[in-house]
Write a protein that holds these residues in place. Structure first.
Motif, PDB file in Angstrom:
ATOM      1  N   ASN A   1       9.695  -2.147   1.404  1.00 18.55           N
ATOM      2  CA  ASN A   1       9.625  -3.586   1.601  1.00 18.55           C
ATOM      3  C   ASN A   1       8.763  -4.646   2.516  1.00 18.55           C
ATOM      4  O   ASN A   1      10.118  -5.633   1.748  1.00 18.55           O
ATOM      5  CB  ASN A   1      11.497  -3.182   1.331  1.00 18.55           C
ATOM      6  N   GLY A   2       8.294  -4.077   3.416  1.00 16.99           N
ATOM      7  CA  GLY A   2       8.273  -4.809   4.437  1.00 16.99           C
ATOM      8  C   GLY A   2       9.241  -5.868   4.769  1.00 16.99           C
ATOM      9  O   GLY A   2       8.921  -6.611   5.666  1.00 16.99           O
ATOM     10  N   LYS A   3      10.439  -5.370   5.027  1.00 14.52           N
ATOM     11  CA  LYS A   3      11.961  -5.517   5.871  1.00 14.52           C
ATOM     12  C   LYS A   3      10.655  -4.751   7.236  1.00 14.52           C
ATOM     13  O   LYS A   3      11.462  -5.385   8.787  1.00 14.52           O
ATOM     14  CB  LYS A   3      12.594  -5.268   5.654  1.00 14.52           C
ATOM     15  N   ARG A   4      10.290  -4.192   7.832  1.00 14.51           N
ATOM     16  CA  ARG A   4       9.564  -3.481   8.508  1.00 14.51           C
ATOM     17  C   ARG A   4       8.145  -3.577   9.339  1.00 14.51           C
ATOM     18  O   ARG A   4       7.454  -3.177   7.762  1.00 14.51           O
ATOM     19  CB  ARG A   4      10.277  -2.001   9.155  1.00 14.51           C
TER      20      ARG A   4
ATOM     21  N   SER B   1      12.009   3.657   3.809  1.00 15.60           N
ATOM     22  CA  SER B   1      12.284   2.318   2.432  1.00 15.60           C
ATOM     23  C   SER B   1      12.466   1.060   3.021  1.00 15.60           C
ATOM     24  O   SER B   1      11.963  -0.069   2.295  1.00 15.60           O
ATOM     25  CB  SER B   1      14.188   2.139   2.325  1.00 15.60           C
ATOM     26  N   ARG B   2      12.629   0.024   4.222  1.00 16.58           N
ATOM     27  CA  ARG B   2      12.323  -0.953   5.191  1.00 16.58           C
ATOM     28  C   ARG B   2      11.432  -1.073   5.300  1.00 16.58           C
ATOM     29  O   ARG B   2      10.238  -1.964   4.729  1.00 16.58           O
ATOM     30  CB  ARG B   2      13.172  -0.740   6.476  1.00 16.58           C
ATOM     31  N   LEU B   3      10.417  -0.328   5.411  1.00 13.46           N
ATOM     32  CA  LEU B   3       8.087   0.159   5.443  1.00 13.46           C
ATOM     33  C   LEU B   3       8.355  -0.901   4.173  1.00 13.46           C
ATOM     34  O   LEU B   3       7.178  -1.653   3.712  1.00 13.46           O
ATOM     35  CB  LEU B   3       8.376   0.904   5.435  1.00 13.46           C
TER      36      LEU B   3
ATOM     37  N   LEU C   1       9.075  11.866   1.533  1.00 19.19           N
ATOM     38  CA  LEU C   1       8.320  11.796   2.963  1.00 19.19           C
ATOM     39  C   LEU C   1       8.785  11.375   3.939  1.00 19.19           C
ATOM     40  O   LEU C   1       8.317  11.874   5.026  1.00 19.19           O
ATOM     41  CB  LEU C   1       7.838  10.061   2.151  1.00 19.19           C
ATOM     42  N   ALA C   2      10.323  11.414   4.066  1.00 17.60           N
ATOM     43  CA  ALA C   2      10.781  11.165   5.624  1.00 17.60           C
ATOM     44  C   ALA C   2      11.399  12.615   5.924  1.00 17.60           C
ATOM     45  O   ALA C   2      10.728  12.953   6.957  1.00 17.60           O
ATOM     46  CB  ALA C   2      12.358  10.893   5.315  1.00 17.60           C
TER      47      ALA C   2
ATOM     48  N   LYS D   1       0.852  -1.500   0.155  1.00 21.10           N
ATOM     49  CA  LYS D   1      -0.116   0.045  -0.108  1.00 21.10           C
ATOM     50  C   LYS D   1       1.038   1.105   0.211  1.00 21.10           C
ATOM     51  O   LYS D   1       0.616   1.954  -1.000  1.00 21.10           O
ATOM     52  CB  LYS D   1      -0.782   0.280   1.600  1.00 21.10           C
ATOM     53  N   LEU D   2       2.019   1.040   0.467  1.00 16.57           N
ATOM     54  CA  LEU D   2       2.612   2.382   0.984  1.00 16.57           C
ATOM     55  C   LEU D   2       3.732   2.691  -0.389  1.00 16.57           C
ATOM     56  O   LEU D   2       3.742   3.415  -0.665  1.00 16.57           O
ATOM     57  CB  LEU D   2       3.652   2.263   1.809  1.00 16.57           C
ATOM     58  N   SER D   3       3.971   1.736  -1.068  1.00 19.35           N
ATOM     59  CA  SER D   3       4.505   1.330  -2.620  1.00 19.35           C
ATOM     60  C   SER D   3       4.052   2.199  -3.248  1.00 19.35           C
ATOM     61  O   SER D   3       3.636   3.072  -4.118  1.00 19.35           O
ATOM     62  CB  SER D   3       5.090  -0.391  -2.831  1.00 19.35           C
ATOM     63  N   LEU D   4       2.239   1.596  -3.757  1.00 22.71           N
ATOM     64  CA  LEU D   4       1.399   2.638  -4.179  1.00 22.71           C
ATOM     65  C   LEU D   4       1.532   4.007  -4.146  1.00 22.71           C
ATOM     66  O   LEU D   4       1.294   4.863  -5.221  1.00 22.71           O
ATOM     67  CB  LEU D   4       0.441   1.460  -4.311  1.00 22.71           C
ATOM     68  N   LEU D   5       0.992   4.410  -2.625  1.00 16.44           N
ATOM     69  CA  LEU D   5       0.659   6.012  -2.893  1.00 16.44           C
ATOM     70  C   LEU D   5       2.081   6.967  -3.030  1.00 16.44           C
ATOM     71  O   LEU D   5       1.252   6.908  -3.367  1.00 16.44           O
ATOM     72  CB  LEU D   5       0.181   5.610  -1.153  1.00 16.44           C
ATOM     73  N   MET D   6       2.967   6.338  -3.007  1.00 19.20           N
ATOM     74  CA  MET D   6       4.091   6.196  -3.363  1.00 19.20           C
ATOM     75  C   MET D   6       4.223   6.933  -4.701  1.00 19.20           C
ATOM     76  O   MET D   6       4.862   7.989  -4.869  1.00 19.20           O
ATOM     77  CB  MET D   6       5.121   5.598  -2.854  1.00 19.20           C
ATOM     78  N   ASP D   7       4.197   5.860  -5.436  1.00 21.73           N
ATOM     79  CA  ASP D   7       4.633   5.347  -6.953  1.00 21.73           C
ATOM     80  C   ASP D   7       3.199   6.619  -7.110  1.00 21.73           C
ATOM     81  O   ASP D   7       4.145   7.592  -8.639  1.00 21.73           O
ATOM     82  CB  ASP D   7       4.310   4.002  -7.603  1.00 21.73           C
TER      83      ASP D   7
END
Length: 115
Positions: free
Chosen positions: A37-40, A33-35, A21-22, A6-12
Motif C-alpha cells: 500500500n506504500g505505507k512502508r 500489506s504496508r509495503l 508471500l509472508a 510493482k509489488l502489487s502488480l506481481l502479487m496480482d
C-alpha cells in the motif's frame, strides 16, 4: 512505477496473497500489506526483496505472466527458463526507483548535516 505498485502488480499477476508471500519470505503479512500500500518504504540493504523476487520468479510460470513482465520491465526478451536470471531481473526492477529515492534522501541528509 513505485515499489508498492510493482509489488502489487506481481502479487496480482501471480495471484499471491499477503499471507502466502509472508510465509515464503519470513515477513509478517501486515508488513507486506504496508509495503504493497506504500505505507512502508523498502530499506535498500534488506535482502527480503531478493526473497520476494525469487518467489515471483518461481510463480510466474504462465505465458501471460511472462509477457506482462517483459512489458512492464521494458525488456525485449528474457530467458524465463533460467530461474536465477529471472529472479535477478525482478529484483533489479523492484529496486530501481527505490535506489534512486534513497540516493536523493541521502544527498539531502548530507547537505543538511554539512550545513
Amino acid at each position: 512505477m513505485k515499489f508498492s505498485e510493482k509489488l502489487s502488480l506481481l502479487m496480482d499477476l501471480t495471484q499471491t496473497t499477503n499471507s502466502a508471500l509472508a510465509r515464503n519470505t519470513s515477513l509478517d503479512p501486515s508488513f507486506i500489506s504496508r509495503l504493497r500500500n506504500g505505507k512502508r518504504k523498502v530499506p535498500r540493504e534488506q535482502n527480503y526483496v531478493w526473497s520476494m523476487a525469487d518467489y515471483f520468479a518461481k510463480h510466474c510460470l504462465k505465458d501471460y505472466c511472462k509477457n506482462v513482465l517483459l512489458q512492464v520491465m521494458d525488456i525485449e526478451d528474457a530467458d524465463f527458463t533460467n530461474h536465477e536470471r529471472l529472479a535477478n531481473l525482478i529484483n533489479q526492477w523492484l529496486l530501481v526507483g527505490q535506489m534512486q529515492e534513497n540516493a536523493v534522501l541521502k544527498g539531502f541528509l548530507d547537505d543538511v548535516s554539512a550545513f
